[in-house]
Motif scaffolding. Sequence first.
Motif, PDB file in Angstrom:
ATOM      1  N   THR A 113       0.840  -1.189   0.000  1.00 17.61           N
ATOM      2  CA  THR A 113       0.000   0.000   0.000  1.00 17.61           C
ATOM      3  C   THR A 113       0.885   1.252   0.000  1.00 17.61           C
ATOM      4  OG1 THR A 113      -0.110  -0.089   2.422  1.00 17.61           O
ATOM      5  CG2 THR A 113      -1.870  -1.169   1.195  1.00 17.61           C
ATOM      6  N   VAL A 114       0.488   2.231  -0.798  1.00 17.80           N
ATOM      7  CA  VAL A 114       1.252   3.475  -0.896  1.00 17.80           C
ATOM      8  C   VAL A 114       0.416   4.684  -0.513  1.00 17.80           C
ATOM      9  CG1 VAL A 114       2.951   2.656  -2.560  1.00 17.80           C
ATOM     10  CG2 VAL A 114       0.754   3.496  -3.376  1.00 17.80           C
ATOM     11  N   ASP A 115      -0.824   4.738  -0.902  1.00 17.11           N
ATOM     12  CA  ASP A 115      -1.718   5.847  -0.565  1.00 17.11           C
ATOM     13  C   ASP A 115      -2.927   5.274   0.162  1.00 17.11           C
ATOM     14  OD1 ASP A 115      -0.047   7.634  -1.810  1.00 17.11           O
ATOM     15  OD2 ASP A 115      -1.098   7.493  -3.738  1.00 17.11           O
ATOM     16  N   VAL A 116      -3.159   5.753   1.365  1.00 21.56           N
ATOM     17  CA  VAL A 116      -4.249   5.232   2.191  1.00 21.56           C
ATOM     18  C   VAL A 116      -5.188   6.370   2.543  1.00 21.56           C
ATOM     19  CG1 VAL A 116      -4.866   4.029   4.315  1.00 21.56           C
ATOM     20  CG2 VAL A 116      -2.760   3.435   3.116  1.00 21.56           C
ATOM     21  N   GLY A 117      -6.443   6.196   2.202  1.00 22.42           N
ATOM     22  CA  GLY A 117      -7.467   7.159   2.558  1.00 22.42           C
ATOM     23  C   GLY A 117      -8.310   6.655   3.709  1.00 22.42           C
ATOM     24  N   ARG A 118      -9.425   7.321   3.925  1.00 22.25           N
ATOM     25  CA  ARG A 118     -10.291   6.933   5.034  1.00 22.25           C
ATOM     26  C   ARG A 118     -11.007   5.620   4.759  1.00 22.25           C
ATOM     27  NH1 ARG A 118     -15.469   8.653   6.836  1.00 22.25           N
ATOM     28  NH2 ARG A 118     -15.680   9.876   4.916  1.00 22.25           N
ATOM     29  N   ARG A 119     -11.437   5.427   3.503  1.00 22.16           N
ATOM     30  CA  ARG A 119     -12.166   4.206   3.158  1.00 22.16           C
ATOM     31  C   ARG A 119     -11.594   3.496   1.946  1.00 22.16           C
ATOM     32  NH1 ARG A 119     -18.576   5.928   3.825  1.00 22.16           N
ATOM     33  NH2 ARG A 119     -18.482   6.471   6.064  1.00 22.16           N
ATOM     34  N   SER A 120     -10.493   3.934   1.430  1.00 24.83           N
ATOM     35  CA  SER A 120      -9.888   3.308   0.255  1.00 24.83           C
ATOM     36  C   SER A 120      -8.376   3.418   0.363  1.00 24.83           C
ATOM     37  CB  SER A 120     -10.385   3.961  -1.044  1.00 24.83           C
ATOM     38  OG  SER A 120      -9.986   5.323  -1.090  1.00 24.83           O
ATOM     39  N   SER A 121      -7.695   2.624  -0.424  1.00 25.93           N
ATOM     40  CA  SER A 121      -6.229   2.628  -0.452  1.00 25.93           C
ATOM     41  C   SER A 121      -5.772   2.185  -1.829  1.00 25.93           C
ATOM     42  CB  SER A 121      -5.650   1.732   0.642  1.00 25.93           C
ATOM     43  OG  SER A 121      -6.162   0.419   0.534  1.00 25.93           O
ATOM     44  N   ARG A 122      -4.535   2.535  -2.148  1.00 26.91           N
ATOM     45  CA  ARG A 122      -3.946   2.193  -3.432  1.00 26.91           C
ATOM     46  C   ARG A 122      -2.788   1.238  -3.202  1.00 26.91           C
ATOM     47  NH1 ARG A 122      -3.364   6.869  -5.230  1.00 26.91           N
ATOM     48  NH2 ARG A 122      -5.033   6.909  -6.772  1.00 26.91           N
ATOM     49  N   VAL A 123      -2.710   0.199  -4.072  1.00 29.34           N
ATOM     50  CA  VAL A 123      -1.663  -0.811  -3.988  1.00 29.34           C
ATOM     51  C   VAL A 123      -0.719  -0.624  -5.166  1.00 29.34           C
ATOM     52  CG1 VAL A 123      -1.144  -3.271  -3.941  1.00 29.34           C
ATOM     53  CG2 VAL A 123      -3.205  -2.416  -2.837  1.00 29.34           C
ATOM     54  N   LEU A 124       0.547  -0.476  -4.877  1.00 26.76           N
ATOM     55  CA  LEU A 124       1.572  -0.407  -5.917  1.00 26.76           C
ATOM     56  C   LEU A 124       2.032  -1.829  -6.220  1.00 26.76           C
ATOM     57  CD1 LEU A 124       3.421   1.383  -7.675  1.00 26.76           C
ATOM     58  CD2 LEU A 124       5.077   1.314  -5.806  1.00 26.76           C
ATOM     59  N   LEU A 125       1.784  -2.298  -7.439  1.00 24.84           N
ATOM     60  CA  LEU A 125       2.118  -3.663  -7.815  1.00 24.84           C
ATOM     61  C   LEU A 125       3.624  -3.827  -7.970  1.00 24.84           C
ATOM     62  CD1 LEU A 125      -0.679  -4.458 -10.418  1.00 24.84           C
ATOM     63  CD2 LEU A 125      -0.722  -4.730  -7.936  1.00 24.84           C
ATOM     64  N   LEU A 126       4.077  -5.075  -7.868  1.00 18.16           N
ATOM     65  CA  LEU A 126       5.505  -5.359  -8.011  1.00 18.16           C
ATOM     66  C   LEU A 126       6.010  -5.078  -9.412  1.00 18.16           C
ATOM     67  CD1 LEU A 126       5.728  -8.732  -6.046  1.00 18.16           C
ATOM     68  CD2 LEU A 126       6.331  -6.458  -5.228  1.00 18.16           C
ATOM     69  N   THR A 127       5.127  -5.055 -10.385  1.00 15.96           N
ATOM     70  CA  THR A 127       5.537  -4.843 -11.772  1.00 15.96           C
ATOM     71  C   THR A 127       5.619  -3.377 -12.155  1.00 15.96           C
ATOM     72  OG1 THR A 127       3.221  -5.090 -12.437  1.00 15.96           O
ATOM     73  CG2 THR A 127       4.602  -7.056 -12.516  1.00 15.96           C
ATOM     74  N   ASP A 128       5.235  -2.480 -11.260  1.00 12.88           N
ATOM     75  CA  ASP A 128       5.259  -1.059 -11.598  1.00 12.88           C
ATOM     76  C   ASP A 128       6.691  -0.545 -11.642  1.00 12.88           C
ATOM     77  OD1 ASP A 128       3.290   1.440 -11.718  1.00 12.88           O
ATOM     78  OD2 ASP A 128       5.081   2.024 -10.610  1.00 12.88           O
ATOM     79  N   LEU A 129       6.896   0.489 -12.436  1.00 12.29           N
ATOM     80  CA  LEU A 129       8.230   1.058 -12.617  1.00 12.29           C
ATOM     81  C   LEU A 129       8.782   1.654 -11.330  1.00 12.29           C
ATOM     82  CD1 LEU A 129      10.398   1.720 -14.780  1.00 12.29           C
ATOM     83  CD2 LEU A 129       9.236   3.896 -15.128  1.00 12.29           C
ATOM     84  N   ASN A 130       7.924   2.040 -10.406  1.00  9.68           N
ATOM     85  CA  ASN A 130       8.357   2.660  -9.163  1.00  9.68           C
ATOM     86  C   ASN A 130       8.539   1.667  -8.028  1.00  9.68           C
ATOM     87  OD1 ASN A 130       7.964   5.682  -9.916  1.00  9.68           O
ATOM     88  ND2 ASN A 130       6.050   4.702 -10.514  1.00  9.68           N
ATOM     89  N   SER A 131       8.357   0.384  -8.268  1.00  3.93           N
ATOM     90  CA  SER A 131       8.427  -0.623  -7.219  1.00  3.93           C
ATOM     91  C   SER A 131       9.858  -1.096  -7.024  1.00  3.93           C
ATOM     92  CB  SER A 131       7.526  -1.814  -7.566  1.00  3.93           C
ATOM     93  OG  SER A 131       7.652  -2.835  -6.600  1.00  3.93           O
ATOM     94  N   ARG A 132      10.302  -1.141  -5.767  1.00  3.81           N
ATOM     95  CA  ARG A 132      11.610  -1.663  -5.375  1.00  3.81           C
ATOM     96  C   ARG A 132      11.415  -2.485  -4.108  1.00  3.81           C
ATOM     97  NH1 ARG A 132      11.998   0.518  -9.513  1.00  3.81           N
ATOM     98  NH2 ARG A 132      13.634   1.896 -10.333  1.00  3.81           N
ATOM     99  N   VAL A 133      11.778  -3.766  -4.172  1.00  4.44           N
ATOM    100  CA  VAL A 133      11.599  -4.658  -3.036  1.00  4.44           C
ATOM    101  C   VAL A 133      12.863  -5.494  -2.875  1.00  4.44           C
ATOM    102  CG1 VAL A 133      10.258  -6.565  -2.071  1.00  4.44           C
ATOM    103  CG2 VAL A 133       9.094  -4.759  -3.329  1.00  4.44           C
ATOM    104  N   ALA A 134      13.370  -5.589  -1.661  1.00  2.10           N
ATOM    105  CA  ALA A 134      14.532  -6.423  -1.370  1.00  2.10           C
ATOM    106  C   ALA A 134      14.091  -7.882  -1.278  1.00  2.10           C
ATOM    107  CB  ALA A 134      15.195  -5.984  -0.072  1.00  2.10           C
ATOM    108  N   VAL A 135      14.730  -8.748  -2.068  1.00  2.00           N
ATOM    109  CA  VAL A 135      14.373 -10.164  -2.120  1.00  2.00           C
ATOM    110  C   VAL A 135      15.638 -11.011  -1.985  1.00  2.00           C
ATOM    111  CG1 VAL A 135      12.312  -9.779  -3.534  1.00  2.00           C
ATOM    112  CG2 VAL A 135      14.519 -10.175  -4.640  1.00  2.00           C
ATOM    113  N   MET A 136      15.423 -12.311  -1.913  1.00  2.00           N
ATOM    114  CA  MET A 136      16.536 -13.248  -1.851  1.00  2.00           C
ATOM    115  C   MET A 136      16.067 -14.593  -2.385  1.00  2.00           C
ATOM    116  SD  MET A 136      16.736 -14.267   2.182  1.00  2.00           S
ATOM    117  CE  MET A 136      15.403 -15.175   2.981  1.00  2.00           C
TER     118      MET A 136
END
Length: 313
Positions: free
Chosen positions: A171-194
């Motif tokens: 989740t990146v943007d959270v409102g009072r009753r809704s939220s936005r999920v940034l998918l792993l495939t998006d250009l702005n996504s960075r996740v540490a994995v192994m």
Amino acid sequence: MAQWRSSRRDNEDGVRFPPALTIFLVLVSCVLVAFDRPQSRPEVLSDVRAAFNDAAMPLLEAAAWPIRGVRNMGPWWRRQFELAEENRELREELAELRAWRDVALSLRDRVRVYEQALNLETPAARERITAWAVAERAGPFVRSRLLGVGREDGVEAGYPVVNIYGLVGRTVDVGRRSSRVLLLTDLNSRVAVMADRSNARAMLTGDNTDFPRLDYLGSHPDIQEGDRIVTSGDDNVLPRGLPVGEAVRDRHGQWRVALYSDAAPIDLVWIWPFDPVDPPEDEPPLLVPPAGDRPVAASAPGLEGTAAGGEEG
């Protein structure tokens, strides 16, 4: 010979229709065809036709039942063989899953013993939040989803989002009753994995394709085709051990990840509350006590007499 020709002519004359009757039958056929159209069919003719169909339906159904049964006999037996084969495969899979369940239970008990021996405190498990995801056509990100839950449901920014197969994003943007999920495939996504097999670290980088890249692997990474990729937790953004996908190579030889979450449409998801580790607080500066409260330092033995002699003199 003449007699045979005479009898043949008599037979041909017997089967011929008068021209008037032929013309009459053609006209009747044309009228029936014209009136048989739905837009020009008389109501009386429609009622008669419907009554005839109702009367003839039981007889037609009784006549077609044996033929239908014989026709369906082959597919029915073929389906029975398919069900028997599927049942055998499911029994084998069930036996294998039972073996894996026993292994998982034994490992769980062993981990508990290790945690008690090492005095480790595992983070308390919190209730997951269920939500439905919908595709977002316009927004700041190319690949994202909207969820129907927000701060009122306990969602905070940075929480991992998973489906029944694996990690979807965070989740990146959270409102009072809704939220936005940034998918792993998006250009702005960075996740540490192994890699689960060798613990080889990498950074999962989205590039708006279905297969995100594995960056910062090093010159000689210990990674193989089909390795299970999980989150490492090194970035303190996502918890450790969330399933991500399998390592694959593209046509250019670069390592990518086939995401587990792509095995099904991203619709029903779960949000796992995660509290990152807070950095240690800066220690407050040492307070210098006032001059009157300072302890008096002891004098050296050789200086005591000198001090006393000086006072006497």
